[in-house]
Write an enzyme that holds these catalytic residues in place. Sequence first.
Site, PDB file in Angstrom:
ATOM      1  N   SER A 114       0.831  -1.208   0.000  1.00 28.84           N
ATOM      2  CA  SER A 114       0.000   0.000   0.000  1.00 28.84           C
ATOM      3  C   SER A 114       0.867   1.261   0.000  1.00 28.84           C
ATOM      4  O   SER A 114       1.866   1.353   0.725  1.00 28.84           O
ATOM      5  CB  SER A 114      -0.888   0.001   1.253  1.00 28.84           C
ATOM      6  OG  SER A 114      -1.514   1.261   1.377  1.00 28.84           O
ATOM      7  N   LEU A 115       0.457   2.233  -0.800  1.00 30.90           N
ATOM      8  CA  LEU A 115       1.164   3.517  -0.844  1.00 30.90           C
ATOM      9  C   LEU A 115       0.639   4.484   0.216  1.00 30.90           C
ATOM     10  O   LEU A 115       1.205   5.564   0.412  1.00 30.90           O
ATOM     11  CB  LEU A 115       1.007   4.153  -2.230  1.00 30.90           C
ATOM     12  CG  LEU A 115       1.658   3.401  -3.397  1.00 30.90           C
ATOM     13  CD1 LEU A 115       1.322   4.083  -4.725  1.00 30.90           C
ATOM     14  CD2 LEU A 115       3.168   3.311  -3.219  1.00 30.90           C
ATOM     15  N   SER A 116      -0.443   4.125   0.908  1.00 30.25           N
ATOM     16  CA  SER A 116      -1.083   5.066   1.837  1.00 30.25           C
ATOM     17  C   SER A 116      -0.154   5.532   2.965  1.00 30.25           C
ATOM     18  O   SER A 116      -0.148   6.727   3.287  1.00 30.25           O
ATOM     19  CB  SER A 116      -2.365   4.448   2.416  1.00 30.25           C
ATOM     20  OG  SER A 116      -3.325   4.322   1.390  1.00 30.25           O
TER      21      SER A 116
ATOM     22  N   LYS B  17     -14.187  -2.605   2.551  1.00 30.77           N
ATOM     23  CA  LYS B  17     -14.927  -1.339   2.574  1.00 30.77           C
ATOM     24  C   LYS B  17     -16.398  -1.504   2.924  1.00 30.77           C
ATOM     25  O   LYS B  17     -16.975  -0.659   3.616  1.00 30.77           O
ATOM     26  CB  LYS B  17     -14.781  -0.630   1.227  1.00 30.77           C
ATOM     27  CG  LYS B  17     -13.371  -0.144   0.954  1.00 30.77           C
ATOM     28  CD  LYS B  17     -13.292   0.594  -0.366  1.00 30.77           C
ATOM     29  CE  LYS B  17     -11.851   0.949  -0.683  1.00 30.77           C
ATOM     30  NZ  LYS B  17     -11.733   1.697  -1.941  1.00 30.77           N
TER      31      LYS B  17
ATOM     32  N   ASN C 291     -14.096   4.106   3.205  1.00 37.83           N
ATOM     33  CA  ASN C 291     -12.638   3.993   3.076  1.00 37.83           C
ATOM     34  C   ASN C 291     -11.922   4.840   4.130  1.00 37.83           C
ATOM     35  O   ASN C 291     -10.697   4.837   4.183  1.00 37.83           O
ATOM     36  CB  ASN C 291     -12.177   4.379   1.665  1.00 37.83           C
ATOM     37  CG  ASN C 291     -12.181   5.880   1.464  1.00 37.83           C
ATOM     38  OD1 ASN C 291     -12.947   6.590   2.108  1.00 37.83           O
ATOM     39  ND2 ASN C 291     -11.318   6.365   0.588  1.00 37.83           N
TER      40      ASN C 291
ATOM     41  N   ASP D 294     -13.480   8.031  -1.984  1.00 42.23           N
ATOM     42  CA  ASP D 294     -12.994   7.544  -3.286  1.00 42.23           C
ATOM     43  C   ASP D 294     -13.595   8.323  -4.454  1.00 42.23           C
ATOM     44  O   ASP D 294     -12.883   8.711  -5.384  1.00 42.23           O
ATOM     45  CB  ASP D 294     -13.330   6.056  -3.457  1.00 42.23           C
ATOM     46  CG  ASP D 294     -12.502   5.173  -2.550  1.00 42.23           C
ATOM     47  OD1 ASP D 294     -11.329   5.497  -2.313  1.00 42.23           O
ATOM     48  OD2 ASP D 294     -13.034   4.149  -2.078  1.00 42.23           O
TER      49      ASP D 294
ATOM     50  N   ALA E  26     -19.651  -3.198 -11.599  1.00 40.05           N
ATOM     51  CA  ALA E  26     -20.818  -2.844 -10.779  1.00 40.05           C
ATOM     52  C   ALA E  26     -20.594  -3.220  -9.318  1.00 40.05           C
ATOM     53  O   ALA E  26     -21.540  -3.431  -8.574  1.00 40.05           O
ATOM     54  CB  ALA E  26     -22.069  -3.535 -11.328  1.00 40.05           C
ATOM     55  N   GLY E  27     -19.323  -3.292  -8.904  1.00 44.91           N
ATOM     56  CA  GLY E  27     -19.005  -3.604  -7.516  1.00 44.91           C
ATOM     57  C   GLY E  27     -18.934  -2.329  -6.681  1.00 44.91           C
ATOM     58  O   GLY E  27     -19.467  -1.277  -7.063  1.00 44.91           O
TER      59      GLY E  27
ATOM     60  N   ALA F 157     -16.408  -0.306  -5.991  1.00 43.55           N
ATOM     61  CA  ALA F 157     -15.662   0.810  -6.584  1.00 43.55           C
ATOM     62  C   ALA F 157     -16.535   1.522  -7.618  1.00 43.55           C
ATOM     63  O   ALA F 157     -16.554   2.760  -7.693  1.00 43.55           O
ATOM     64  CB  ALA F 157     -14.378   0.285  -7.231  1.00 43.55           C
TER      65      ALA F 157
ATOM     66  N   GLY G 245      -5.402   5.443 -11.963  1.00 49.53           N
ATOM     67  CA  GLY G 245      -5.999   5.913 -10.722  1.00 49.53           C
ATOM     68  C   GLY G 245      -5.013   6.371  -9.658  1.00 49.53           C
ATOM     69  O   GLY G 245      -5.407   6.526  -8.492  1.00 49.53           O
TER      70      GLY G 245
HETATM   71  P1  ATR Z   1     -14.609  -3.647  -5.933  1.00 51.50           P
HETATM   72  O1  ATR Z   1     -14.880  -3.293  -4.509  1.00 51.50           O
HETATM   73  O2  ATR Z   1     -13.189  -3.445  -6.368  1.00 51.50           O
HETATM   74  O3  ATR Z   1     -15.564  -3.005  -6.866  1.00 51.50           O
HETATM   75  P2  ATR Z   1     -16.058  -6.089  -6.280  1.00 51.50           P
HETATM   76  O4  ATR Z   1     -17.234  -5.553  -5.560  1.00 51.50           O
HETATM   77  O5  ATR Z   1     -15.614  -7.512  -6.063  1.00 51.50           O
HETATM   78  O6  ATR Z   1     -14.762  -5.231  -6.009  1.00 51.50           O
HETATM   79  O7  ATR Z   1     -16.325  -5.870  -7.849  1.00 51.50           O
HETATM   80  C1  ATR Z   1     -15.413  -6.280  -8.811  1.00 51.50           C
HETATM   81  C2  ATR Z   1     -15.943  -5.856 -10.173  1.00 51.50           C
HETATM   82  O8  ATR Z   1     -15.022  -6.259 -11.189  1.00 51.50           O
HETATM   83  C3  ATR Z   1     -17.271  -6.531 -10.540  1.00 51.50           C
HETATM   84  O9  ATR Z   1     -17.998  -5.643 -11.344  1.00 51.50           O
HETATM   85  C4  ATR Z   1     -16.798  -7.746 -11.338  1.00 51.50           C
HETATM   86  O10 ATR Z   1     -17.753  -8.289 -12.207  1.00 51.50           O
HETATM   87  P3  ATR Z   1     -18.819  -9.377 -11.658  1.00 51.50           P
HETATM   88  O11 ATR Z   1     -19.868  -8.597 -10.932  1.00 51.50           O
HETATM   89  O12 ATR Z   1     -19.293 -10.050 -12.858  1.00 51.50           O
HETATM   90  O13 ATR Z   1     -18.034 -10.274 -10.720  1.00 51.50           O
HETATM   91  C5  ATR Z   1     -15.688  -7.118 -12.119  1.00 51.50           C
HETATM   92  N1  ATR Z   1     -14.714  -8.092 -12.645  1.00 51.50           N
HETATM   93  C6  ATR Z   1     -13.813  -8.795 -11.934  1.00 51.50           C
HETATM   94  N2  ATR Z   1     -13.063  -9.578 -12.763  1.00 51.50           N
HETATM   95  C7  ATR Z   1     -13.521  -9.340 -14.033  1.00 51.50           C
HETATM   96  C8  ATR Z   1     -13.160  -9.823 -15.334  1.00 51.50           C
HETATM   97  N3  ATR Z   1     -12.173 -10.722 -15.495  1.00 51.50           N
HETATM   98  N4  ATR Z   1     -13.848  -9.364 -16.396  1.00 51.50           N
HETATM   99  C9  ATR Z   1     -14.848  -8.463 -16.238  1.00 51.50           C
HETATM  100  N5  ATR Z   1     -15.237  -7.954 -15.029  1.00 51.50           N
HETATM  101  C10 ATR Z   1     -14.577  -8.401 -13.949  1.00 51.50           C
END
Ligand code: ATR
Length: 282
Positions: A18-20, A69, A90, A105, A131-132, A134, A243
């Site tokens: 981590s760079l924090s 988070k 965060n 963030d 859609a996670g 972040a 980023g």
């Molecule tokens: P974060 O907190 O970083 O957003 P997360 O909630 O686990 O972590 O979300 C990861 C995101 O990256 C999701 O949108 C995931 O897609 P899925 O909902 O289908 O899992 C996406 N992701 C991870 N690996 C991927 C890949 N190889 N190709 C496309 N999307 C990917």
Amino acid sequence: MTAPTQQYAVFGQPIAHSLSPRIHTAFARQLGIAMEYRAIEASADSFVAELARFADAGGRGANITLPLKAIAARLCLRLSDRARRADSVNTLLREGAGWYGDSTDGTGLVRDITERHHLDLRERRTLLLGAGGAARAAAFALFDAGIAELTIANRTPERADVLADVIGAPGRVHTRYWDDLGQWGAYDLVVNATSAGHDGHDLDLPRSLVAPRTLCYDLSYGKAAIGFLAWARSAGAEQALDGLGMLVEQAAESFVLWHGQRPDTEPVYAELRAYVPGDAED
Ligand code: ATR
């Protein structure tokens, strides 16, 4: 007797690189603030106990990174509006016997684009990949910054639909199937909020998403961003940004919450950029 040095930390897993700690130590030195900031490795299972131990030892504030988070958002007694909307924390600040949680963030992302790179977000037609957690934090901040409309595409399409519902701006938010992205033309802004690069996976994206005016932005930096940035440049994007600036700006927002003073992020960003390859223009 002098007061004990204020304790801060970043929790996550993995956390060793981590760079924090480096960023916050540089901010504190710049403003003459005495504090200690360290990295604490914590899994989803050990986080609550590690955080309690940190608080018992006088911990006053913390940054929270992957994969903690959402868990952090659950354990706060009080949340900022932006943390509640993002369902993500965060930044923690000790308040009495509990924690106040904030999410910096999204603000960090917008400040990096608009203030460091002097780019206007208003009216940009935006594609959000992922859609996670972040993606969720980014989506709200981008809307606040005035983007025109948001299209969300996610490997698992149901999660894109859920995020669109949460944002709740019908008419301005759309979802698309990943495999159909090539049919919908180019965007003014393409944001990669997936974690694919962290797992060493490249995204399969059509070049037709990019026009000569397009800004492509990866929320990751370093190795994790290389694939997306290479795709963006080869597709002819006007700018391809990683980023790292967002990381420094979200840290500055946390710093303001803890210390009430805003550091100058530019020298810290420049120092990190010297050894984190990324933006073509830097
Ligand atoms: P974060 O907190 O970083 O957003 P997360 O909630 O686990 O972590 O979300 C990861 C995101 O990256 C999701 O949108 C995931 O897609 P899925 O909902 O289908 O899992 C996406 N992701 C991870 N690996 C991927 C890949 N190889 N190709 C496309 N999307 C990917």
